[in-house]
Scaffold this motif. Structure first.
Motif, PDB file in Angstrom:
ATOM      1  N   THR A  27       0.827  -1.213   0.000  1.00 11.18           N
ATOM      2  CA  THR A  27       0.000   0.000   0.000  1.00 11.18           C
ATOM      3  C   THR A  27       0.856   1.256   0.000  1.00 11.18           C
ATOM      4  O   THR A  27       0.454   2.295  -0.538  1.00 11.18           O
ATOM      5  N   LEU A  28       2.048   1.177   0.600  1.00 11.41           N
ATOM      6  CA  LEU A  28       2.913   2.349   0.681  1.00 11.41           C
ATOM      7  C   LEU A  28       3.536   2.701  -0.668  1.00 11.41           C
ATOM      8  O   LEU A  28       4.275   3.688  -0.768  1.00 11.41           O
ATOM      9  N   ILE A  29       3.241   1.912  -1.699  1.00  9.46           N
ATOM     10  CA  ILE A  29       3.645   2.262  -3.058  1.00  9.46           C
ATOM     11  C   ILE A  29       2.451   2.818  -3.834  1.00  9.46           C
ATOM     12  O   ILE A  29       2.518   3.896  -4.431  1.00  9.46           O
ATOM     13  N   THR A  30       1.344   2.082  -3.804  1.00  7.95           N
ATOM     14  CA  THR A  30       0.181   2.489  -4.597  1.00  7.95           C
ATOM     15  C   THR A  30      -0.543   3.702  -4.023  1.00  7.95           C
ATOM     16  O   THR A  30      -0.976   4.585  -4.772  1.00  7.95           O
ATOM     17  N   PHE A  31      -0.698   3.746  -2.707  1.00  4.49           N
ATOM     18  CA  PHE A  31      -1.430   4.856  -2.086  1.00  4.49           C
ATOM     19  C   PHE A  31      -0.760   6.203  -2.354  1.00  4.49           C
ATOM     20  O   PHE A  31      -1.420   7.150  -2.807  1.00  4.49           O
ATOM     21  N   PRO A  32       0.564   6.354  -2.102  1.00  2.00           N
ATOM     22  CA  PRO A  32       1.204   7.635  -2.418  1.00  2.00           C
ATOM     23  C   PRO A  32       1.154   7.965  -3.914  1.00  2.00           C
ATOM     24  O   PRO A  32       1.107   9.135  -4.287  1.00  2.00           O
TER      25      PRO A  32
END
Length: 259
Positions: A27-32
């Motif tokens: 998520t820390l790749i897609t969300f940002p």
């Protein structure tokens, strides 16, 4: 969505699916990425959750050999993941994002400490169990509550829930780390799948917005990434896997604090 934006979201989905299968915190790749493209935080969070579901399932399927013989464990822990995801999803739709923002880096840091000291704690717990006539091979109520709490966190935001889960499972259960990683992938699939159904229901009721283009691109990317990540992750020795978990977790903390 413009072509370059679509490529960026697709690439982020592939990376996130692979990382989720091996460790967690994709998520820390897609969300940002979605935030950088101008999506509002809640819309980005909901759309990201929906898109990653297929990647979670792909990663869990890749660990199907390690999941054999864990049906009873998955039924018991899956109920905690389901209940926690419902609670967390409702919190996301009713509370301001700042409510949990300050605790996320702390939660990840605690999980990383648990991953590092897991072998010693596991040995200590094994010694205690050896002197008892009965023990709970599935972790007992304490682990169930821990999985419930992780499911609630996962339904709310989800970043690094896999790191938290693998830390708890590794300490509470006397089992191979790769088998526990397979169980982790199955539980994360339950959490994200449950939250996704809740978000779709709320969307149908007009209570939240979803970017279906982002969902589609992340879903395609994370499915491919989950399959590739599982093939790689199953070959990583436990010590190396533990090191990867710590490295990714520390990067997640830095990104959250700087973000």
């Amino acid at each position: 969505m413009e072509v370059l934006d679509a490529i960026a979201v697709l690439a982020a989905g592939i990376a996130a699916g692979g990382i989720n299968a091996v460790v967690g915190s994709g998520t820390l790749i897609t969300f940002p990425t979605l935030l950088a493209l101008g999506y509002p935080p809640v819309v980005a969070n909901v759309s990201n959750n929906l898109g990653l579901v297929t990647g979670n399932l792909s990663g869990a399927y890749g660990y199907r050999e390690e999941l054999k013989g864990q049906r009873r464990r998955l039924v018991r822990m899956g109920s905690a993941s389901f209940a926690g995801a419902v609670a967390g999803g409702l919190l996301l739709l009713t509370l301001p994002p700042e409510a949990f923002a300050f605790i996320v880096p702390v939660l990840i840091l605690v999980a990383l400490v648990l991953v590092v000291v897991q072998p010693r704690l596991q040995a200590w717990m094994r010694e205690r169990r050896d002197g008892q006539e009965k023990h709970r091979p599935e972790g007992g109520l304490g682990l169930w509550l821990g999985v419930f709490g992780t499911g609630m966190y996962g339904g709310y935001f989800g970043a690094a829930q896999g790191i938290v889960l693998i830390a708890m499972l590794g300490i509470a259960l006397d089992d191979d780390l790769q088998r526990l990683n397979g169980a982790k992938n199955a539980m994360v699939s339950i959490v994200n799948g449950t939250a996704a159904l809740l978000f779709i229901t709320m969307w149908l009721l007009g209570e939240t917005d979803i970017s279906w283009w982002a969902v589609l691109l992340i879903a395609i990317g994370s499915t491919v990434g989950g399959w590739l990540g599982a093939k790689l992750g199953r070959r990583i020795p436990p010590m190396v896997l533990r090191g990867v978990i710590v490295a990714v977790g520390l990067a997640a903390i830095v990104q959250l604090l700087l973000g």
